[in-house]
Scaffold this motif. Structure first.
Motif, PDB file in Angstrom:
ATOM      1  N   VAL A  51       0.815  -1.214   0.000  1.00 58.01           N
ATOM      2  CA  VAL A  51       0.000   0.000   0.000  1.00 58.01           C
ATOM      3  C   VAL A  51       0.852   1.269   0.000  1.00 58.01           C
ATOM      4  CG1 VAL A  51      -1.965  -1.089   1.134  1.00 58.01           C
ATOM      5  CG2 VAL A  51      -0.141  -0.098   2.525  1.00 58.01           C
ATOM      6  N   HIS A  52       2.139   1.145   0.334  1.00 60.70           N
ATOM      7  CA  HIS A  52       3.032   2.287   0.328  1.00 60.70           C
ATOM      8  C   HIS A  52       3.786   2.436  -0.993  1.00 60.70           C
ATOM      9  CE1 HIS A  52       2.265   2.562   4.619  1.00 60.70           C
ATOM     10  NE2 HIS A  52       2.608   1.298   4.733  1.00 60.70           N
ATOM     11  N   GLY A  53       3.523   1.509  -1.920  1.00 62.20           N
ATOM     12  CA  GLY A  53       4.184   1.557  -3.212  1.00 62.20           C
ATOM     13  C   GLY A  53       5.520   0.842  -3.248  1.00 62.20           C
ATOM     14  N   ILE A  54       5.855   0.116  -2.182  1.00 60.04           N
ATOM     15  CA  ILE A  54       7.113  -0.627  -2.149  1.00 60.04           C
ATOM     16  C   ILE A  54       6.986  -1.869  -3.026  1.00 60.04           C
ATOM     17  CG2 ILE A  54       8.746  -1.879  -0.689  1.00 60.04           C
ATOM     18  CD1 ILE A  54       7.877  -0.122   1.636  1.00 60.04           C
ATOM     19  N   HIS A  55       7.937  -2.059  -3.937  1.00 60.47           N
ATOM     20  CA  HIS A  55       7.920  -3.201  -4.841  1.00 60.47           C
ATOM     21  C   HIS A  55       8.740  -4.347  -4.238  1.00 60.47           C
ATOM     22  CE1 HIS A  55       6.235  -1.221  -8.550  1.00 60.47           C
ATOM     23  NE2 HIS A  55       6.489  -0.178  -7.783  1.00 60.47           N
ATOM     24  N   PHE A  56       8.053  -5.352  -3.747  1.00 54.12           N
ATOM     25  CA  PHE A  56       8.715  -6.540  -3.222  1.00 54.12           C
ATOM     26  C   PHE A  56       8.943  -7.523  -4.375  1.00 54.12           C
ATOM     27  CE2 PHE A  56       6.837  -4.671   0.491  1.00 54.12           C
ATOM     28  CZ  PHE A  56       7.674  -5.027   1.546  1.00 54.12           C
ATOM     29  N   LYS A  57      10.171  -7.923  -4.574  1.00 54.82           N
ATOM     30  CA  LYS A  57      10.498  -8.857  -5.643  1.00 54.82           C
ATOM     31  C   LYS A  57      10.118 -10.285  -5.264  1.00 54.82           C
ATOM     32  CE  LYS A  57      14.846  -7.987  -5.588  1.00 54.82           C
ATOM     33  NZ  LYS A  57      16.297  -8.042  -5.932  1.00 54.82           N
ATOM     34  N   VAL A  96      -1.742 -18.637   3.965  1.00 56.86           N
ATOM     35  CA  VAL A  96      -2.731 -17.962   3.120  1.00 56.86           C
ATOM     36  C   VAL A  96      -4.161 -18.274   3.554  1.00 56.86           C
ATOM     37  CG1 VAL A  96      -1.207 -17.841   1.125  1.00 56.86           C
ATOM     38  CG2 VAL A  96      -2.687 -19.837   1.417  1.00 56.86           C
ATOM     39  N   ARG A  97      -4.333 -19.324   4.315  1.00 62.79           N
ATOM     40  CA  ARG A  97      -5.679 -19.672   4.779  1.00 62.79           C
ATOM     41  C   ARG A  97      -6.087 -18.861   6.005  1.00 62.79           C
ATOM     42  NH1 ARG A  97      -4.060 -25.727   5.894  1.00 62.79           N
ATOM     43  NH2 ARG A  97      -2.608 -25.136   4.240  1.00 62.79           N
ATOM     44  N   LEU A  98      -5.167 -18.048   6.522  1.00 60.20           N
ATOM     45  CA  LEU A  98      -5.420 -17.320   7.764  1.00 60.20           C
ATOM     46  C   LEU A  98      -5.423 -15.812   7.549  1.00 60.20           C
ATOM     47  CD1 LEU A  98      -2.948 -19.300  10.049  1.00 60.20           C
ATOM     48  CD2 LEU A  98      -5.433 -19.568   9.981  1.00 60.20           C
ATOM     49  N   PRO A  99      -6.327 -15.085   8.192  1.00 57.08           N
ATOM     50  CA  PRO A  99      -6.229 -13.618   8.201  1.00 57.08           C
ATOM     51  C   PRO A  99      -5.105 -13.210   9.151  1.00 57.08           C
ATOM     52  CG  PRO A  99      -8.085 -14.333   9.548  1.00 57.08           C
ATOM     53  CD  PRO A  99      -7.533 -15.572   8.893  1.00 57.08           C
ATOM     54  N   ILE A 100      -4.332 -12.221   8.771  1.00 58.47           N
ATOM     55  CA  ILE A 100      -3.199 -11.783   9.577  1.00 58.47           C
ATOM     56  C   ILE A 100      -3.552 -10.480  10.288  1.00 58.47           C
ATOM     57  CG2 ILE A 100      -0.756 -11.177   9.579  1.00 58.47           C
ATOM     58  CD1 ILE A 100      -1.310 -14.070   8.803  1.00 58.47           C
ATOM     59  N   SER A 147      -2.690  -4.641   6.844  1.00 59.90           N
ATOM     60  CA  SER A 147      -3.780  -4.225   5.969  1.00 59.90           C
ATOM     61  C   SER A 147      -4.180  -5.397   5.075  1.00 59.90           C
ATOM     62  CB  SER A 147      -3.348  -3.044   5.109  1.00 59.90           C
ATOM     63  OG  SER A 147      -2.248  -3.400   4.288  1.00 59.90           O
ATOM     64  N   PRO A 148      -5.437  -5.496   4.693  1.00 63.39           N
ATOM     65  CA  PRO A 148      -5.886  -6.612   3.854  1.00 63.39           C
ATOM     66  C   PRO A 148      -5.070  -6.757   2.568  1.00 63.39           C
ATOM     67  CG  PRO A 148      -7.769  -5.384   4.685  1.00 63.39           C
ATOM     68  CD  PRO A 148      -6.554  -4.595   5.056  1.00 63.39           C
ATOM     69  N   GLU A 149      -4.651  -5.620   1.986  1.00 68.44           N
ATOM     70  CA  GLU A 149      -3.911  -5.667   0.728  1.00 68.44           C
ATOM     71  C   GLU A 149      -2.517  -6.275   0.896  1.00 68.44           C
ATOM     72  OE1 GLU A 149      -6.637  -2.075   0.830  1.00 68.44           O
ATOM     73  OE2 GLU A 149      -5.146  -3.010   2.150  1.00 68.44           O
ATOM     74  N   ASP A 150      -1.967  -6.193   2.101  1.00 64.66           N
ATOM     75  CA  ASP A 150      -0.579  -6.628   2.309  1.00 64.66           C
ATOM     76  C   ASP A 150      -0.446  -7.874   3.174  1.00 64.66           C
ATOM     77  OD1 ASP A 150       0.340  -4.548   0.756  1.00 64.66           O
ATOM     78  OD2 ASP A 150       0.601  -3.196   2.468  1.00 64.66           O
ATOM     79  N   GLN A 151      -1.546  -8.556   3.452  1.00 61.19           N
ATOM     80  CA  GLN A 151      -1.467  -9.758   4.278  1.00 61.19           C
ATOM     81  C   GLN A 151      -0.606 -10.837   3.632  1.00 61.19           C
ATOM     82  OE1 GLN A 151      -5.066 -11.307   5.944  1.00 61.19           O
ATOM     83  NE2 GLN A 151      -5.833  -9.301   6.566  1.00 61.19           N
ATOM     84  N   ILE A 152      -0.538 -10.817   2.309  1.00 58.11           N
ATOM     85  CA  ILE A 152       0.247 -11.830   1.604  1.00 58.11           C
ATOM     86  C   ILE A 152       1.718 -11.768   2.015  1.00 58.11           C
ATOM     87  CG2 ILE A 152       0.705 -10.343  -0.379  1.00 58.11           C
ATOM     88  CD1 ILE A 152       0.060 -14.153  -0.393  1.00 58.11           C
ATOM     89  N   LEU A 153       2.184 -10.595   2.432  1.00 64.24           N
ATOM     90  CA  LEU A 153       3.578 -10.461   2.852  1.00 64.24           C
ATOM     91  C   LEU A 153       3.859 -11.244   4.128  1.00 64.24           C
ATOM     92  CD1 LEU A 153       4.174  -6.653   2.215  1.00 64.24           C
ATOM     93  CD2 LEU A 153       5.017  -8.576   0.836  1.00 64.24           C
TER      94      LEU A 153
END
Length: 286
Positions: A51-57, A73-77, A81-87
């Motif tokens: 959400v801050h525009g940081i590009h994670f490779k 991935v099956r769990l909410p963190i 933020s919802p957009e960055d939970q994958i991190l």
């Protein structure tokens, strides 16, 4: 009339410049956060822009070192933020010490941000490890669950600087050869891991903060109040000793010597012998 018009135009230009200046200050001036980040990786996962525009490779260790996991991935963190939970939902772990080499060309002040979440273990003392930066231990005995609980984002933030060929971190200095080695050190409890990490130019104030964690904040406030209210007999504050934390043991736990204690079973037998022998002696005399 022309003079009045010129004054109005000058005033309008000054007002616009003032607004632009305030806007620049509000935005922090200079490079934005994403432009300050010189290296970022989503460990165990694909490329991602937060959400801050940081590009994670995408993880460069894929197929080379350790194992990637998307178990989370099956769990909410929580705290993310919802957009960055994958991190925090993907990770890379290894059965031995592993890490990333980050090239840094320019001198200056930097921040290393390490992202973690515990998505597997449900208690502390299950996964404990250290983090080293060019040989310096910058995070000791990291127990993610003990810090924040299950499926909760946790960032370790490590400021360091490079000046005249020297790396300075947490009061320690070493020679810097242009490469920052971030290592996750194998301990006695399970395997080291990381979910994501990045390096940016700047100071601690420039690092985005995670969302508040009410439970953690209340616990920390209670600890601070306890420290402030502790006083000696003379009414002054007495020294507050460091709170003991769970530490990694130097080896496997010592077996409980009483685990196989059969003394409760032997007691009735001994009583029976104590009664039987005198009785037998008396019968023999008769």
């Amino acid at each position: 009339m022309q003079r009045l018009t010129a004054q109005l135009v000058a005033g309008l230009v000054a007002a616009v410049l003032s607004l632009l200046t305030k806007q620049c200050v509000a935005n922090g001036g200079g490079p934005n956060l994403a432009e300050r980040v010189i290296w970022a990786v989503n460990a165990g996962g694909e490329a991602h822009v937060d959400v801050h525009g940081i590009h994670f490779k995408k993880d460069p260790l894929e197929g080379k070192v350790g194992k990637a996991s998307d178990y989370g991935v099956r769990l909410p963190i929580l705290r993310s933020s919802p957009e960055d939970q994958i991190l925090y939902q993907t990770e890379r772990y290894n059965e031995d010490t592993f890490g990333y080499d980050i090239p840094i060309r320019d001198e200056g002040s930097y921040i290393l941000v390490l992202k973690f979440s515990e998505v597997y273990f449900a208690q502390s003392q299950q996964k404990v490890f250290d983090v080293r930066l060019n040989g310096h231990v910058v995070v000791k005995d990291l127990d993610i669950f003990d810090r924040v609980g299950h499926s909760t984002a946790h960032d370790e933030i490590v400021p360091f600087s490079i000046n005249r060929g020297k790396l300075t971190v947490q009061g320690e200095v070493s020679t810097f050869n242009g490469k920052l080695a971030v290592e996750f050190v194998k301990g006695y409890y399970d395997n080291p891991k990381v979910c994501a990490l990045y390096v940016m130019k700047g100071t601690l104030d420039d690092v985005p903060k995670l969302q508040p964690h009410p439970g953690l904040e209340k616990h920390e406030e209670d600890e601070e109040e306890d420290d402030e209210t502790e006083g000696g007999e003379d009414g002054g504050k007495k020294p507050v000793l460091p709170r003991s934390k769970n530490r990694v043991q130097s080896g496997p736990r010592t077996p409980n010597p009483y685990a196989a204690d059969n003394s409760s079973l032997m007691f009735p037998i001994l009583v029976a012998f104590g009664v039987f022998i005198p009785t037998l002696f008396c019968l023999c005399r008769l």
